[in-house]
Design a protein around this motif. Structure first.
Motif: not given
Length: 508
Positions: A87-113
């Motif tokens: 969608l971005k490549d087609a000129g869309y503005r993209t925004h998200g609000a809420g829960k994503f969960h693409f990364q572990p909630i308990l990942a350590g700070p060294e991962h900077e997620m």
């Protein structure tokens, strides 16, 4: 200009939890109104009944074995093309609000997620709003219920807005005592206006207020509920009489013919409750926290079901606000709206609760409602999958057709009688007990599940005769030839991939 797109996702919501999908008691007037002017897909499924794999499949159009996020605790590769990038490549503005969960909630700070709590203790979190997986900007919420106040934009907002309010999510501060035999059920004391569902809606409406109609947008609105714990705030916690909600569907001793791990799991779940696990995770446990309901009274289980319905109605109310804002901006006619959930919930069916390795229909079968430009109203009976949504949007919006595992059901958007899939595949990658890895072949007539790591387990249901999946025919001699044909088909088209996926960075 191409139409705007709003994707609304809930977490752990069954397909049969809405008025528009036939629920006799659910009060979901806003989603029902959306369905009345759009398409209701009656046989829509996710190929993965666990949060992160399912969400990543919807956005990427890839099976978990291909996008890499095979289990909670693994991170989705940040360079993987998603529908947001299309969608971005087609000129869309993209925004998200809420829960994503693409990364572990308990990942350590060294991962900077940013999807992890630890990131929000780092200096670089100050003022951070993206970019994130193809989103220009995000308003992130992490977790649900008692765990939603630790990290992310919502946790920061709540601390600034009402410094002592986080404690109101806790069961010990509930509006009244919950049942002793099911500690996940309580009436949350958090005021509705401070609850994360309303915060997500406020952020989404704020984004809509900024739109001037000169650039198309993609807005992802993701609610953490009705995921357990079953703890809605007032007035939603009192909206449904526990004695009037539909009773779970189960038959006597049906689990005796199922893989033994289902009953074995009760021993693990008896050690520490889910609420305790959220507060102090400890050693890894199998995903989904599935257990039998034999230790719960009927009163407690019905209260959990009633609270689930209350959470669904709260989300429906939020969606009503969102749609009203869209209308006020004059954008309703030019916006494609998609409503779905990442996976379902057993909610007492089969004598089980929550979710787990076994791909029962209440877990894989999720709601899908699509309304807007180019969508003909009416129900759709054909089989569709989360795997197909990216391909469908590419076709419907004229986006570049990039690599994916799905097949477009765009024809079903424009014609109610268009055909869906002949079959689909599902897959479960375990966290702790590798023999529970399983693969599923689902057709309109059959559901067959094999466990390549343990041939003594298997599931086979004749959905025409047994739509509720109560009679396991996997080892019945009359169905040996039919079963073998399905297994050979899976081996050809979807061979085992038990070791697939990226490295586990955290328990979840």
């Amino acid at each position: 200009m191409p139409p705007n797109v709003i994707l609304i996702m809930t977490d752990q919501q069954r397909a049969d939890s809405l008025g528009c999908t036939g629920n006799p008691v659910a009060r979901t007037p806003h989603i029902d109104a959306l369905a009345a002017r759009g398409a209701v897909f009656r046989n829509h499924f996710t190929p993965h009944q666990i949060c992160s794999p399912s969400r990543s499949t919807l956005f990427s159009g890839l099976f978990a074995r291909h996008h890499g996020l095979t289990r909670n605790g693994v991170a989705l590769p940040e360079d993987l093309p998603l529908i947001t990038h299309d969608l971005k490549d087609a000129g869309y503005r993209t925004h998200g609000a809420g829960k994503f969960h693409f990364q572990p909630i308990l990942a350590g700070p060294e991962h900077e997620m940013p999807d992890s709590n630890a990131f929000w203790e780092l200096p670089q979190s100050e003022g951070w709003t993206g970019p994130f997986y193809g989103f220009d900007k995000v308003d992130i919420l992490i977790g649900e219920s008692v765990s939603a106040t630790e990290g992310g934009h919502y946790a920061n907002w709540l601390r600034e807005t009402a410094p002592d309010a986080a404690a109101l999510y806790l069961p010990e501060n509930a509006l009244e005592p919950g049942p002793e035999d099911l500690d996940e059920v309580w009436k949350s004391a958090i005021p509705s206006e401070l609850h994360y569902n309303n915060w997500i809606t406020d952020r989404a409406c704020g984004f809509l207020e900024e739109q001037d109609g000169e650039q198309p947008f993609f807005l992802f609105v993701s609610y953490p509920d009705p995921h357990h714990p079953f703890s809605p705030p007032s007035p939603w916690c009192d909206m449904y009489d526990p004695q009037e909600v539909p009773a779970p569907a189960l038959t006597a001793d049906e689990l005796a013919a199922m893989p033994s791990y289902i009953l074995d799991g009760d021993r693990e779940e008896a050690g520490k409750s889910y609420v305790d696990f959220l507060r102090n995770p400890g050693p890894p446990r199998e995903q989904g926290f599935m257990q039998t309901t034999q230790r719960f009274s009927e009163v407690s289980l019905r209260q959990a079901i009633a609270h689930t319905y209350g959470m669904v109605s709260m989300i429906d109310n939020c969606i009503g606000r969102l749609l009203a804002q869209l209308e006020a901006q004059g954008l309703a006619e030019d916006t494609l709206i998609i409503f779905t959930s990442d996976h379902g919930e057993l909610l007492g069916d089969h004598g089980l609760i929550r979710k787990g390795p076994s791909p029962y229909r209440p877990l894989l079968h999720v709601p899908l409602v699509i309304a807007g430009p180019g969508v003909a109203p009416g129900t759709r009976e054909g089989v569709t999958s989360h795997l197909d949504l990216r391909a469908t949007l590419q076709a419907h919006l004229g986006l570049e057709n990039r690599r994916h595992d799905g097949q477009s059901f765009q024809a079903m958007l424009t014609a109610a009688d268009a055909c869906g899939r002949s079959h689909l595949y599902a897959e479960y990658h375990p966290r702790t007990r590798m023999e529970t890895y399983n693969q599923t072949l689902l057709t309109e007539e059959w559901r067959v599940t094999i466990y390549p790591e343990n041939p003594e387990w298997g599931e086979m249901f004749h959905l025409t005769e047994d739509p509720g999946e109560h009679v396991n025919l996997f080892f019945h001699p009359d169905y040996t030839a039919q079963k073998q044909a399905f297994i050979e088909q899976m081996d050809r088209e979807f061979p085992p991939a038990a070791q697939a996926g990226g490295p586990s960075l955290a328990t979840y």
